[in-house]
Design a protein around this motif. Structure first.
Motif, PDB file in Angstrom:
ATOM      1  N   GLU A   1     -10.603   0.438  14.917  1.00  0.00           N
ATOM      2  CA  GLU A   1     -10.658  -0.142  16.261  1.00  0.00           C
ATOM      3  C   GLU A   1      -9.291  -0.139  16.946  1.00  0.00           C
ATOM      4  OE1 GLU A   1     -12.441  -3.994  15.816  1.00  0.00           O
ATOM      5  OE2 GLU A   1     -14.009  -3.189  14.520  1.00  0.00           O
ATOM      6  N   ILE A   2      -8.307   0.500  16.342  1.00  0.00           N
ATOM      7  CA  ILE A   2      -6.944   0.525  16.889  1.00  0.00           C
ATOM      8  C   ILE A   2      -6.631   1.960  17.312  1.00  0.00           C
ATOM      9  CG2 ILE A   2      -4.515   0.063  16.420  1.00  0.00           C
ATOM     10  CD1 ILE A   2      -5.467  -1.973  14.293  1.00  0.00           C
ATOM     11  N   PRO A   3      -6.689   2.250  18.616  1.00  0.00           N
ATOM     12  CA  PRO A   3      -6.512   3.634  19.084  1.00  0.00           C
ATOM     13  C   PRO A   3      -5.200   4.284  18.631  1.00  0.00           C
ATOM     14  CG  PRO A   3      -7.306   2.246  20.860  1.00  0.00           C
ATOM     15  CD  PRO A   3      -6.989   1.329  19.712  1.00  0.00           C
ATOM     16  N   GLU A   4      -4.113   3.531  18.615  1.00  0.00           N
ATOM     17  CA  GLU A   4      -2.823   4.102  18.212  1.00  0.00           C
ATOM     18  C   GLU A   4      -2.834   4.496  16.739  1.00  0.00           C
ATOM     19  OE1 GLU A   4      -2.008   1.027  21.472  1.00  0.00           O
ATOM     20  OE2 GLU A   4      -3.282   1.167  19.704  1.00  0.00           O
ATOM     21  N   PHE A   5      -3.504   3.704  15.929  1.00  0.00           N
ATOM     22  CA  PHE A   5      -3.616   4.045  14.502  1.00  0.00           C
ATOM     23  C   PHE A   5      -4.476   5.293  14.334  1.00  0.00           C
ATOM     24  CE2 PHE A   5      -5.555   3.985  10.336  1.00  0.00           C
ATOM     25  CZ  PHE A   5      -4.439   3.841   9.527  1.00  0.00           C
ATOM     26  N   LEU A   6      -5.593   5.350  15.045  1.00  0.00           N
ATOM     27  CA  LEU A   6      -6.470   6.522  14.952  1.00  0.00           C
ATOM     28  C   LEU A   6      -5.759   7.791  15.422  1.00  0.00           C
ATOM     29  CD1 LEU A   6      -9.824   4.970  16.187  1.00  0.00           C
ATOM     30  CD2 LEU A   6      -9.181   5.573  13.840  1.00  0.00           C
ATOM     31  N   ALA A   7      -4.925   7.662  16.461  1.00  0.00           N
ATOM     32  CA  ALA A   7      -4.183   8.823  16.965  1.00  0.00           C
ATOM     33  C   ALA A   7      -3.226   9.368  15.911  1.00  0.00           C
ATOM     34  CB  ALA A   7      -3.423   8.450  18.239  1.00  0.00           C
ATOM     35  N   MET A   8      -2.635   8.462  15.125  1.00  0.00           N
ATOM     36  CA  MET A   8      -1.766   8.909  14.033  1.00  0.00           C
ATOM     37  C   MET A   8      -2.602   9.482  12.897  1.00  0.00           C
ATOM     38  SD  MET A   8       0.718   6.747  11.462  1.00  0.00           S
ATOM     39  CE  MET A   8      -0.705   6.075  10.603  1.00  0.00           C
ATOM     40  N   ALA A   9      -3.639   8.772  12.511  1.00  0.00           N
ATOM     41  CA  ALA A   9      -4.446   9.153  11.349  1.00  0.00           C
ATOM     42  C   ALA A   9      -5.117  10.516  11.529  1.00  0.00           C
ATOM     43  CB  ALA A   9      -5.490   8.081  11.065  1.00  0.00           C
ATOM     44  N   GLU A  10      -5.425  10.891  12.759  1.00  0.00           N
ATOM     45  CA  GLU A  10      -6.093  12.177  12.973  1.00  0.00           C
ATOM     46  C   GLU A  10      -5.190  13.356  12.618  1.00  0.00           C
ATOM     47  OE1 GLU A  10      -7.194  12.255  17.095  1.00  0.00           O
ATOM     48  OE2 GLU A  10      -5.208  12.935  17.752  1.00  0.00           O
ATOM     49  N   LEU A  11      -3.910  13.103  12.448  1.00  0.00           N
ATOM     50  CA  LEU A  11      -2.962  14.160  12.104  1.00  0.00           C
ATOM     51  C   LEU A  11      -2.784  14.333  10.601  1.00  0.00           C
ATOM     52  CD1 LEU A  11      -0.216  13.243  14.717  1.00  0.00           C
ATOM     53  CD2 LEU A  11      -2.069  14.929  14.959  1.00  0.00           C
ATOM     54  N   LEU A  12      -3.484  13.496   9.817  1.00  0.00           N
ATOM     55  CA  LEU A  12      -3.308  13.490   8.369  1.00  0.00           C
ATOM     56  C   LEU A  12      -4.508  14.077   7.654  1.00  0.00           C
ATOM     57  CD1 LEU A  12      -1.932   9.847   8.037  1.00  0.00           C
ATOM     58  CD2 LEU A  12      -0.683  11.959   8.585  1.00  0.00           C
TER      59      LEU A  12
ATOM     60  N   GLU B   1       0.854  -1.194   0.000  1.00  0.00           N
ATOM     61  CA  GLU B   1       0.000   0.000   0.000  1.00  0.00           C
ATOM     62  C   GLU B   1       0.887   1.241   0.000  1.00  0.00           C
ATOM     63  OE1 GLU B   1      -4.048  -1.419   2.193  1.00  0.00           O
ATOM     64  OE2 GLU B   1      -2.611  -0.293   3.380  1.00  0.00           O
ATOM     65  N   PHE B   2       0.659   2.094  -0.986  1.00  0.00           N
ATOM     66  CA  PHE B   2       1.318   3.386  -1.057  1.00  0.00           C
ATOM     67  C   PHE B   2       0.306   4.397  -0.530  1.00  0.00           C
ATOM     68  CE2 PHE B   2       3.240   0.712  -4.229  1.00  0.00           C
ATOM     69  CZ  PHE B   2       4.590   0.930  -4.041  1.00  0.00           C
ATOM     70  N   VAL B   3       0.545   4.889   0.665  1.00  0.00           N
ATOM     71  CA  VAL B   3      -0.381   5.818   1.314  1.00  0.00           C
ATOM     72  C   VAL B   3       0.182   7.221   1.118  1.00  0.00           C
ATOM     73  CG1 VAL B   3      -1.593   6.386   3.437  1.00  0.00           C
ATOM     74  CG2 VAL B   3      -0.870   4.012   3.012  1.00  0.00           C
ATOM     75  N   LYS B   4      -0.580   8.060   0.432  1.00  0.00           N
ATOM     76  CA  LYS B   4      -0.140   9.426   0.144  1.00  0.00           C
ATOM     77  C   LYS B   4      -1.027  10.385   0.933  1.00  0.00           C
ATOM     78  CE  LYS B   4       1.637   7.903  -4.185  1.00  0.00           C
ATOM     79  NZ  LYS B   4       1.996   8.202  -5.532  1.00  0.00           N
ATOM     80  N   PHE B   5      -0.417  11.412   1.522  1.00  0.00           N
ATOM     81  CA  PHE B   5      -1.170  12.297   2.408  1.00  0.00           C
ATOM     82  C   PHE B   5      -0.383  13.575   2.676  1.00  0.00           C
ATOM     83  CE2 PHE B   5       1.364   9.259   4.772  1.00  0.00           C
ATOM     84  CZ  PHE B   5       2.099  10.066   5.621  1.00  0.00           C
ATOM     85  N   ARG B   6      -1.026  14.460   3.418  1.00  0.00           N
ATOM     86  CA  ARG B   6      -0.377  15.644   3.985  1.00  0.00           C
ATOM     87  C   ARG B   6      -0.510  15.535   5.498  1.00  0.00           C
ATOM     88  NH1 ARG B   6       0.963  19.630   0.621  1.00  0.00           N
ATOM     89  NH2 ARG B   6       0.152  19.538  -1.480  1.00  0.00           N
ATOM     90  N   VAL B   7       0.506  15.994   6.193  1.00  0.00           N
ATOM     91  CA  VAL B   7       0.430  16.088   7.650  1.00  0.00           C
ATOM     92  C   VAL B   7      -0.138  17.468   7.966  1.00  0.00           C
ATOM     93  CG1 VAL B   7       1.757  16.093   9.797  1.00  0.00           C
ATOM     94  CG2 VAL B   7       2.398  14.537   7.936  1.00  0.00           C
ATOM     95  N   LYS B   8      -1.117  17.511   8.864  1.00  0.00           N
ATOM     96  CA  LYS B   8      -1.716  18.790   9.230  1.00  0.00           C
ATOM     97  C   LYS B   8      -0.646  19.743   9.747  1.00  0.00           C
ATOM     98  CE  LYS B   8      -6.244  16.874  10.236  1.00  0.00           C
ATOM     99  NZ  LYS B   8      -7.235  16.561  11.278  1.00  0.00           N
ATOM    100  N   GLU B   9      -0.849  21.015   9.460  1.00  0.00           N
ATOM    101  CA  GLU B   9       0.127  22.035   9.812  1.00  0.00           C
ATOM    102  C   GLU B   9       0.496  21.963  11.294  1.00  0.00           C
ATOM    103  OE1 GLU B   9       0.684  26.858   9.557  1.00  0.00           O
ATOM    104  OE2 GLU B   9      -0.754  25.877   8.236  1.00  0.00           O
ATOM    105  N   GLY B  10       1.802  21.969  11.543  1.00  0.00           N
ATOM    106  CA  GLY B  10       2.311  21.959  12.909  1.00  0.00           C
ATOM    107  C   GLY B  10       2.301  20.597  13.581  1.00  0.00           C
ATOM    108  N   GLN B  11       1.861  19.560  12.872  1.00  0.00           N
ATOM    109  CA  GLN B  11       1.704  18.243  13.492  1.00  0.00           C
ATOM    110  C   GLN B  11       2.797  17.236  13.122  1.00  0.00           C
ATOM    111  OE1 GLN B  11      -0.522  17.617  15.884  1.00  0.00           O
ATOM    112  NE2 GLN B  11      -0.963  19.801  15.698  1.00  0.00           N
ATOM    113  N   GLN B  12       3.819  17.670  12.388  1.00  0.00           N
ATOM    114  CA  GLN B  12       4.849  16.727  11.958  1.00  0.00           C
ATOM    115  C   GLN B  12       5.538  16.026  13.138  1.00  0.00           C
ATOM    116  OE1 GLN B  12       7.458  17.958   8.794  1.00  0.00           O
ATOM    117  NE2 GLN B  12       9.097  16.643   9.510  1.00  0.00           N
ATOM    118  N   PRO B  13       5.963  16.728  14.197  1.00  0.00           N
ATOM    119  CA  PRO B  13       6.606  16.016  15.309  1.00  0.00           C
ATOM    120  C   PRO B  13       5.683  14.966  15.947  1.00  0.00           C
ATOM    121  CG  PRO B  13       7.065  18.359  15.467  1.00  0.00           C
ATOM    122  CD  PRO B  13       6.007  18.188  14.398  1.00  0.00           C
TER     123      PRO B  13
END
Length: 101
Positions: A73-84, A6-18
Motif C-alpha cells: 500500500e506504499i507507492p514509493e516502496f512499490l516503485a523501488m521493489a519493482e526494480l528488484l 531484516e537482511f533483504v537479499k536481491f538482484r537489481v534488474k539489468e540497467g536499473q541500478q541508478p
C-alpha cells in the motif's frame, strides 16, 4: 524487546541500478511515515556476484510483520521493489545488549 533486523537479499534488474539507488531513500522515508517503528535501513551493500544486501531494522518482529503486510500500500516502496528480482528476506533479532544503529 529485541529489535528485528531484516537482511533483504536481491538482484537489481539489468540497467536499473541508478533508478534503484534514487528510489531507495524515498521508499525508506515512506515506510517510516507509515510504520514509525522502522528504525532505519542503515546498510546497503553490493556484492561482487551482482547480488545486494539491504538491512532494515524495526523496533520488534511484530513491527516488521506489520510493515511487510502493509508494503503493498506504499507507492514509493512499490516503485523501488519493482526494480528488484530474486528477493529473499531473512529476519533475525538483535539482542537488547547491542547498541542501536
Amino acid at each position: 524487546m529485541p529489535n528485528c533486523v531484516e537482511f533483504v537479499k536481491f538482484r537489481v534488474k539489468e540497467g536499473q541500478q541508478p533508478a534503484f539507488l534514487a528510489r531507495r531513500p524515498e521508499a525508506i522515508a515512506a515506510v517510516r511515515r507509515a510504520h514509525p517503528d522502522l528504525i532505519g535501513a542503515p546498510v546497503l551493500a553490493e556484492h561482487a556476484d551482482g547480488t545486494w544486501t539491504d538491512v532494515w531494522i524495526y523496533r520488534s518482529a511484530a513491527a516488521a510483520e506489520r510493515a511487510n503486510a502493509g508494503a503493498g500500500e506504499i507507492p514509493e516502496f512499490l516503485a523501488m521493489a519493482e526494480l528488484l528480482e530474486d528477493v529473499r528476506v531473512e529476519a533475525s533479532s538483535m539482542p537488547d545488549e547491542v547498541s542501536g544503529p
